[in-house]
Design a protein around this motif. Structure first.
Motif, PDB file in Angstrom:
ATOM      1  N   CYS A 109      -7.273  -1.307   0.898  1.00  0.00           N
ATOM      2  CA  CYS A 109      -6.197  -1.539   2.019  1.00  0.00           C
ATOM      3  C   CYS A 109      -7.041  -2.214   3.174  1.00  0.00           C
ATOM      4  CB  CYS A 109      -5.277  -0.427   2.276  1.00  0.00           C
ATOM      5  SG  CYS A 109      -4.044  -1.079   3.495  1.00  0.00           S
ATOM      6  N   CYS A 143       0.837  -1.233   0.168  1.00  0.00           N
ATOM      7  CA  CYS A 143       0.038  -0.030   0.011  1.00  0.00           C
ATOM      8  C   CYS A 143       0.847   1.252  -0.065  1.00  0.00           C
ATOM      9  CB  CYS A 143      -0.932   0.118   1.337  1.00  0.00           C
ATOM     10  SG  CYS A 143      -2.009   1.561   1.247  1.00  0.00           S
ATOM     11  N   LEU A 196      -5.588  -2.124   6.137  1.00  0.00           N
ATOM     12  CA  LEU A 196      -5.153  -1.522   7.490  1.00  0.00           C
ATOM     13  C   LEU A 196      -6.049  -0.277   7.463  1.00  0.00           C
ATOM     14  CD1 LEU A 196      -3.487  -1.948   9.640  1.00  0.00           C
ATOM     15  CD2 LEU A 196      -1.616  -0.562   8.696  1.00  0.00           C
ATOM     16  N   HIS A 197      -5.975   0.813   6.673  1.00  0.00           N
ATOM     17  CA  HIS A 197      -6.511   2.198   6.899  1.00  0.00           C
ATOM     18  C   HIS A 197      -7.781   2.391   5.796  1.00  0.00           C
ATOM     19  CE1 HIS A 197      -2.592   2.765   8.878  1.00  0.00           C
ATOM     20  NE2 HIS A 197      -3.317   2.768   9.847  1.00  0.00           N
ATOM     21  N   GLY A 198      -8.133   1.135   4.993  1.00  0.00           N
ATOM     22  CA  GLY A 198      -9.240   1.610   4.098  1.00  0.00           C
ATOM     23  C   GLY A 198      -8.899   2.323   2.959  1.00  0.00           C
ATOM     24  N   SER A 199      -7.662   2.507   2.543  1.00  0.00           N
ATOM     25  CA  SER A 199      -7.552   3.549   1.469  1.00  0.00           C
ATOM     26  C   SER A 199      -7.763   2.390   0.085  1.00  0.00           C
ATOM     27  CB  SER A 199      -6.046   3.528   1.117  1.00  0.00           C
ATOM     28  OG  SER A 199      -5.746   4.530   2.146  1.00  0.00           O
ATOM     29  N   CYS A 212      -7.074   6.409   3.528  1.00  0.00           N
ATOM     30  CA  CYS A 212      -6.986   6.324   4.830  1.00  0.00           C
ATOM     31  C   CYS A 212      -8.326   6.672   5.743  1.00  0.00           C
ATOM     32  CB  CYS A 212      -5.829   7.242   5.713  1.00  0.00           C
ATOM     33  SG  CYS A 212      -4.376   6.663   4.933  1.00  0.00           S
ATOM     34  N   HIS A 235       0.465   4.095   1.414  1.00  0.00           N
ATOM     35  CA  HIS A 235       0.311   4.556   2.640  1.00  0.00           C
ATOM     36  C   HIS A 235       1.518   4.532   3.339  1.00  0.00           C
ATOM     37  CE1 HIS A 235      -1.643   5.356   6.776  1.00  0.00           C
ATOM     38  NE2 HIS A 235      -1.023   6.589   6.252  1.00  0.00           N
ATOM     39  N   ILE A 236       1.485   3.181   4.065  1.00  0.00           N
ATOM     40  CA  ILE A 236       2.922   2.857   4.867  1.00  0.00           C
ATOM     41  C   ILE A 236       3.185   1.717   4.407  1.00  0.00           C
ATOM     42  CG2 ILE A 236       2.340   4.485   6.712  1.00  0.00           C
ATOM     43  CD1 ILE A 236       1.190   2.286   8.257  1.00  0.00           C
ATOM     44  N   THR A 267       1.837  -1.429   4.018  1.00  0.00           N
ATOM     45  CA  THR A 267       1.171  -2.690   4.325  1.00  0.00           C
ATOM     46  C   THR A 267       0.874  -3.538   3.185  1.00  0.00           C
ATOM     47  OG1 THR A 267       0.012  -1.415   6.042  1.00  0.00           O
ATOM     48  CG2 THR A 267      -0.855  -3.779   5.572  1.00  0.00           C
TER      49      THR A 267
HETATM   50  S1  FES Z   1      -1.318   0.868   5.021  1.00  0.00           S
HETATM   51 FE1  FES Z   1      -3.252   0.943   3.567  1.00  0.00          FE
HETATM   52  S2  FES Z   1      -4.466   2.540   3.942  1.00  0.00           S
HETATM   53 FE2  FES Z   1      -2.690   2.621   5.456  1.00  0.00          FE
END
Ligand code: FES
Length: 221
Positions: free
Chosen positions: A136, A116, A138-141, A154, A118-119, A121
């Motif tokens: 995603c 992802c 983890l944070h739904g992106s 996110c 974002h970070i 994942t």
């Molecule tokens: S790691 Fe995918 S939205 Fe945060």
């Protein structure tokens, strides 16, 4: 200016460590001043022994800071498209690239980056495919699997997800071209990847590190 980098790896002999730790076999002093004196001499000798036995040798690993150009190639995945169900995902590493092949709800084959933006994942750890969008875990992106375009950034869990989203710039998801090989698409799924991607990443890493120390050409920052 590009330069070559090699690691210096210290190697310490085991007997020297044993001596330094006071675990080397041999006669032990019995008591009092004699014991302290012997221990002091022993300790000094051990320190000298440790220093002298510390050897430095080069490993075979070598890295470069030169610019590495992409080298694209179709890589077989070992997976047939017929083995994937709609919304099913499969993570693979192809020539150093972490990819995720899968099918949309309508059954169209796609390939995206597994990490992802974002970070980092892995999407393979529970991402959902809804229509032609991947979400995603983890944070739904969410991103469109055909173009990588960012849809939502996110969004979960409430408050925490959006807060984590503030610390990273919004990005699209990487996408890769994929196809079914073999006669009339009967063979394995193949993905078009940059076979130099890992080498280029490492070159960038070393360039940044050496530029920060003023040892390369300073163009990284
Ligand atoms: S790691 Fe995918 S939205 Fe945060």
């Amino acid at each position: 200016m590009a330069m070559e980098v090699a690691f210096l790896a210290p190697s310490v002999s085991q007997p020297a460590v044993a001596q330094h730790m006071g675990t080397a076999p041999g006669p032990q002093p019995s008591s009092g001043f004699g014991m302290k004196l012997a221990a002091g001499v022993c300790s000094a000798a051990a320190a000298v022994g440790l220093a002298s036995s510390r050897k430095r040798s080069k490993t075979a690993a070598r890295y470069t800071t030169q610019t590495i150009l992409p080298s694209l190639a179709w890589i077989k995945t070992g997976v047939k498209a017929s083995e994937l169900q709609p919304t099913e995902l499969k993570a693979l590493t192809l020539a150093g690239n972490d990819v995720l092949i899968g099918k949309t709800e309508a059954g169209a084959l796609f390939c995206v980056g597994n990490l992802c933006p974002h970070i980092g994942t892995p999407m393979s750890e529970g991402a959902d495919v809804i229509g032609d969008v991947i979400v995603c875990p983890l944070h739904g992106s969410s991103f469109k699997v055909t173009t990588g375009e960012l849809i939502d950034w996110c969004v979960s869990p409430p408050i925490i997800g959006p807060l984590t989203g503030l610390i990273v710039d919004k990005k699209n998801l990487l996408i890769f071209e994929c196809r079914q090989g073999g006669f009339l698409g009967s063979g394995e799924v193949e993905v078009l990847v940059d076979t130099n991607a890992k080498k280029a990443y490492e070159a960038g890493y070393w360039k940044g590190l050496l530029d920060a120390q003023g040892k390369d050409d300073g163009t990284y920052y």
